[in-house]
Scaffold this active site. Sequence first.
Site, short mmCIF file in Angstrom:
data_model
loop_
_atom_site.label_atom_id
_atom_site.label_comp_id
_atom_site.label_asym_id
_atom_site.label_seq_id
_atom_site.Cartn_x
_atom_site.Cartn_y
_atom_site.Cartn_z
N LYS A 154 -32.08 -11.72 8.68
CA LYS A 154 -31.84 -13.13 8.93
C LYS A 154 -31.87 -13.91 7.63
O LYS A 154 -31.42 -15.06 7.57
CB LYS A 154 -32.97 -13.70 9.83
CG LYS A 154 -33.11 -13.03 11.15
CD LYS A 154 -34.44 -13.53 11.80
CE LYS A 154 -34.88 -12.54 12.84
NZ LYS A 154 -36.24 -12.84 13.32
N GLU A 194 -26.50 -11.46 0.58
CA GLU A 194 -27.90 -11.08 0.80
C GLU A 194 -28.82 -12.10 0.14
O GLU A 194 -28.45 -12.76 -0.84
CB GLU A 194 -28.11 -9.66 0.24
CG GLU A 194 -29.52 -9.13 0.28
CD GLU A 194 -30.17 -9.05 1.65
OE1 GLU A 194 -30.10 -10.03 2.42
OE2 GLU A 194 -30.79 -8.01 1.94
N ASP A 195 -30.02 -12.24 0.68
CA ASP A 195 -30.97 -13.20 0.11
C ASP A 195 -31.57 -12.70 -1.20
O ASP A 195 -31.59 -13.41 -2.19
CB ASP A 195 -32.08 -13.55 1.13
CG ASP A 195 -32.75 -12.32 1.74
OD1 ASP A 195 -32.46 -11.18 1.32
OD2 ASP A 195 -33.57 -12.50 2.66
N ASP A 236 -34.51 -6.34 -3.96
CA ASP A 236 -35.86 -6.01 -4.40
C ASP A 236 -35.87 -4.53 -4.82
O ASP A 236 -35.42 -4.20 -5.91
CB ASP A 236 -36.80 -6.32 -3.24
CG ASP A 236 -38.25 -6.18 -3.56
OD1 ASP A 236 -38.64 -6.50 -4.68
OD2 ASP A 236 -39.03 -5.74 -2.69
N LYS A 247 -34.76 -9.21 -8.12
CA LYS A 247 -36.01 -8.83 -8.80
C LYS A 247 -35.77 -7.49 -9.48
O LYS A 247 -36.12 -6.45 -8.92
CB LYS A 247 -37.13 -8.64 -7.77
CG LYS A 247 -37.78 -9.87 -7.21
CD LYS A 247 -39.01 -9.43 -6.42
CE LYS A 247 -39.30 -10.31 -5.25
NZ LYS A 247 -40.37 -9.80 -4.39
N PHE A 285 -43.76 -12.41 -4.87
CA PHE A 285 -43.27 -12.52 -3.50
C PHE A 285 -42.89 -13.97 -3.22
O PHE A 285 -43.69 -14.88 -3.38
CB PHE A 285 -44.31 -12.04 -2.50
CG PHE A 285 -43.72 -11.80 -1.14
CD1 PHE A 285 -43.07 -10.60 -0.86
CD2 PHE A 285 -43.76 -12.78 -0.17
CE1 PHE A 285 -42.49 -10.38 0.37
CE2 PHE A 285 -43.18 -12.57 1.07
CZ PHE A 285 -42.54 -11.38 1.34
N ASP A 289 -38.69 -14.98 4.28
CA ASP A 289 -39.88 -15.16 5.11
C ASP A 289 -41.05 -14.31 4.64
O ASP A 289 -40.89 -13.36 3.90
CB ASP A 289 -39.58 -14.77 6.55
CG ASP A 289 -39.50 -13.25 6.72
OD1 ASP A 289 -38.71 -12.62 5.99
OD2 ASP A 289 -40.25 -12.69 7.54
N ARG A 295 -39.10 -19.60 6.48
CA ARG A 295 -37.66 -19.48 6.20
C ARG A 295 -37.01 -20.85 6.00
O ARG A 295 -36.04 -20.99 5.26
CB ARG A 295 -36.93 -18.79 7.36
CG ARG A 295 -37.24 -17.32 7.51
CD ARG A 295 -36.23 -16.69 8.46
NE ARG A 295 -36.68 -15.41 8.99
CZ ARG A 295 -36.51 -14.24 8.39
NH1 ARG A 295 -35.92 -14.18 7.22
NH2 ARG A 295 -36.93 -13.13 8.96
P1 IMP Z 1 -35.09 -4.08 -0.67
O1 IMP Z 1 -34.53 -3.09 0.30
O2 IMP Z 1 -36.46 -3.67 -1.16
O3 IMP Z 1 -34.16 -4.42 -1.81
O4 IMP Z 1 -35.44 -5.37 0.13
C1 IMP Z 1 -34.53 -6.25 0.53
C2 IMP Z 1 -35.12 -7.12 1.63
O5 IMP Z 1 -36.54 -7.23 1.52
C3 IMP Z 1 -34.60 -8.51 1.50
O6 IMP Z 1 -33.44 -8.67 2.25
C4 IMP Z 1 -35.74 -9.33 2.05
O7 IMP Z 1 -35.59 -9.45 3.44
C5 IMP Z 1 -36.98 -8.53 1.76
N1 IMP Z 1 -37.68 -9.04 0.57
C6 IMP Z 1 -37.74 -8.48 -0.66
N2 IMP Z 1 -38.46 -9.21 -1.52
C7 IMP Z 1 -38.86 -10.30 -0.81
C8 IMP Z 1 -39.62 -11.47 -1.16
O8 IMP Z 1 -40.09 -11.70 -2.29
N3 IMP Z 1 -39.81 -12.36 -0.15
C9 IMP Z 1 -39.31 -12.20 1.10
N4 IMP Z 1 -38.60 -11.13 1.46
C10 IMP Z 1 -38.36 -10.19 0.51
MG MG Z 2 -33.23 -9.50 4.20
#
Ligand code: IMP
Ligand code: MG
Length: 179
Positions: A44, A100-101, A104, A132, A153, A160, A166
């Site tokens: 979301k 994408e938001d 990470d 990040k 974070f 969220d 959010r």
């Molecule tokens: P990844 O698979 O680790 O790259 O994570 C991606 C998803 O993790 C993002 O779409 C977010 O929903 C969540 N996420 C990663 N870092 C954060 C953060 O700092 N705050 C909130 N959600 C995060």
């Molecule tokens: Mg996400």
Amino acid sequence: MSPALQSSLRVLISAERIQERVRELGARIDADYQGGIHLVAILKGACFFLSDLARALHIPAKIDFIGISSYGKGKTTSGEVRLTKDLDMSIEGFDVLVVEDIVDSGVTLNYLMKVLQQRKPRTLRIAALLDKPERRIQPVDVAYIGFQIPDQFVVGYGLDFAEQYRNLKDVCVLEETER
Ligand code: IMP
Ligand code: MG
């Protein structure tokens, strides 16, 4: 007895800076996709970014959503990715931009790009509001990045913590301090 923890929010990227950056990204995407674009937003968290980015574009744009879950209720990835909602439209032959938001660990997008590539889009790229880079464990090529941020974070503007925060207009660091 251990001290109680209190959550506090510190603005990292203000609503004004976000809006300005989204307009810049929109202008770049306009120039790069003059034939139109098929936006795929990841639910979301990317909803707010999608809605501002789509309105910053002047090219024809279709919008679809995909649901992916890789996080439990905590702050780190579970490493397990699951499709929770599929696209409504076919992407075959289209110029697809995944919205994408935040990137990470890279686990979510690395997985999703493999899934979408199998559906034969004409082109497939990623726009992410936040990145990040220090946290990356799987490679992801992000064509459009809003802001690189340190390993903290963050919440707000779609992001969220346990489904909260959010709807904040700014991107904020969620800190836990001793009371
Ligand atoms: P990844 O698979 O680790 O790259 O994570 C991606 C998803 O993790 C993002 O779409 C977010 O929903 C969540 N996420 C990663 N870092 C954060 C953060 O700092 N705050 C909130 N959600 C995060
Ligand atoms: Mg996400």
